[in-house]
Design a protein around this motif. Sequence first.
Motif, short mmCIF file in Angstrom:
data_model
loop_
_atom_site.label_atom_id
_atom_site.label_comp_id
_atom_site.label_asym_id
_atom_site.label_seq_id
_atom_site.Cartn_x
_atom_site.Cartn_y
_atom_site.Cartn_z
N ALA A 1 0.83 -1.21 0.00
CA ALA A 1 0.00 0.00 0.00
C ALA A 1 0.86 1.26 0.00
O ALA A 1 0.42 2.32 -0.46
CB ALA A 1 -0.93 -0.01 1.21
N SER A 2 2.11 1.13 0.46
CA SER A 2 3.01 2.30 0.48
C SER A 2 3.32 2.80 -0.93
O SER A 2 3.79 3.91 -1.10
CB SER A 2 4.31 1.94 1.21
OG SER A 2 5.08 1.06 0.41
N SER A 3 3.04 1.98 -1.94
CA SER A 3 3.25 2.41 -3.33
C SER A 3 2.15 3.38 -3.77
O SER A 3 2.26 4.00 -4.83
CB SER A 3 3.24 1.20 -4.26
OG SER A 3 1.93 0.65 -4.32
N GLY A 4 1.09 3.47 -2.99
CA GLY A 4 -0.02 4.33 -3.36
C GLY A 4 -1.08 3.63 -4.20
O GLY A 4 -2.16 4.17 -4.44
N ALA A 5 -0.80 2.40 -4.64
CA ALA A 5 -1.77 1.67 -5.45
C ALA A 5 -2.80 0.98 -4.55
O ALA A 5 -2.49 0.66 -3.40
CB ALA A 5 -1.04 0.62 -6.29
N PRO A 6 -4.02 0.76 -5.05
CA PRO A 6 -5.00 0.01 -4.27
C PRO A 6 -4.55 -1.46 -4.14
O PRO A 6 -4.14 -2.07 -5.14
CB PRO A 6 -6.28 0.09 -5.10
CG PRO A 6 -6.02 1.08 -6.18
CD PRO A 6 -4.54 1.19 -6.36
N VAL A 7 -4.60 -1.98 -2.93
CA VAL A 7 -4.13 -3.35 -2.68
C VAL A 7 -5.14 -4.05 -1.80
O VAL A 7 -5.64 -3.47 -0.83
CB VAL A 7 -2.76 -3.33 -1.96
CG1 VAL A 7 -2.28 -4.75 -1.69
CG2 VAL A 7 -1.72 -2.58 -2.78
#
Lengths: 221, 221
Positions: A80-86
């Motif tokens: 989630a730290s990538s900013g993508a929905p997970v």
Amino acid sequence: MTTRIVELRRGILKKNDELAAELRKRYEAAGALVLNLVSSPGTGKTEFLQRTLTGLRERGKRAAALVGDLETDNDARRLASSGAPVRQINTHGICHLDAEMIGKHLEGWEGVELDQLDYLFIENVGNLVCPSSYDLGEKIRVALLSVTEGEDKPLKYPTLFNSADAAVITKMDLAEPCGFDRALALKNINEIRPGIRIFETSAKTGAGMEAWLEYLIKARG
Amino acid sequence: MTTRIVELRRGILKKNDELAAELRKRYEAAGALVLNLVSSPGTGKTEFLQRTLTGLRERGKRAAALVGDLETDNDARRLASSGAPVRQINTHGICHLDAEMIGKHLEGWEGVELDQLDYLFIENVGNLVCPSSYDLGEKIRVALLSVTEGEDKPLKYPTLFNSADAAVITKMDLAEPCGFDRALALKNINEIRPGIRIFETSAKTGAGMEAWLEYLIKARG
């Protein structure tokens, strides 16, 4: 007993294949490129995927990830730290993801619509064996192998490498201390799946990520 | 579909448990201490076992090994260099060893009689999930984890660590380049299986092997 397992498996796999075929149609209709990442536990799928999601975001692409684990939501939190929905899928003892689990977790995923995505990544349960048999409707199956695992893994786990569309070697930064025999690893992968596209990467140093992201962008078209 | 898998598994596991109970009686009657080694692919089970077989031989102990892999007899050939009798079991797609396979391979094993052995090691198929559910009649189940795999594996694969009698951390020589957090790994193992005996080893340098061999000799009595 082995014969019975094989018979039971056949029925389960047939049902899975039907569900996977439906998913594949959905992905294609939505225009989302779906990838299924398979490897041993500890190969570094999560860190590799984290870099991938970040890299795609920087290139203006919309990507999301479903993450399979028996227990814990560690990986979803890391990703989630990538900013993508997970979204985490906990299998509670089941050793692989199946098409039914994917279908269920695509429903009610807050803020995520398949037709709004360029890429959907599925990080499978860490297991070199069982996930190979379960089609998740993906377009690209990626087999990952770290330099720490030994060059003979493609020969010992041929089903995965034989059904993969791309191979990723991870943790290249550890190649030297591990005494990794690069030529032998490439030879073994090619023996099981001749001509397969191979990426040599390190999520730590970022080596090889550029080529991998270019491949993804080309594959999406 | 998941419910059906669970039901099918239950029947298969019940049958396996019955066969394993018979094996356990045979091992005990023969006076052989049987150990089941379980880990991911690439953790270093084979090299660890090779050192173990050599060490026991140097101490005048009689040990043999059964080695499971989907394909290839690489591991049996590597282990044979220890001078111990070794027999390969190829599972051809099955992701674990089961009691029936063990029973079959104990028959007609040239030069090996169970009651002539002090130790029988079973190196399972590389898989952190499925082998956990299959009792092979062993006295000691050993969960192996390499420093390259990440400290969170006990939490993510609790079934194995929860059913293990001893834990072995391998490749300690790579701890530094991998940034291995020893305290965290020990904490996570203890969280899943409080008080379990943990060995920190390197087959490369030999570190920790002495303590492990002493444990084996004590366990055999």
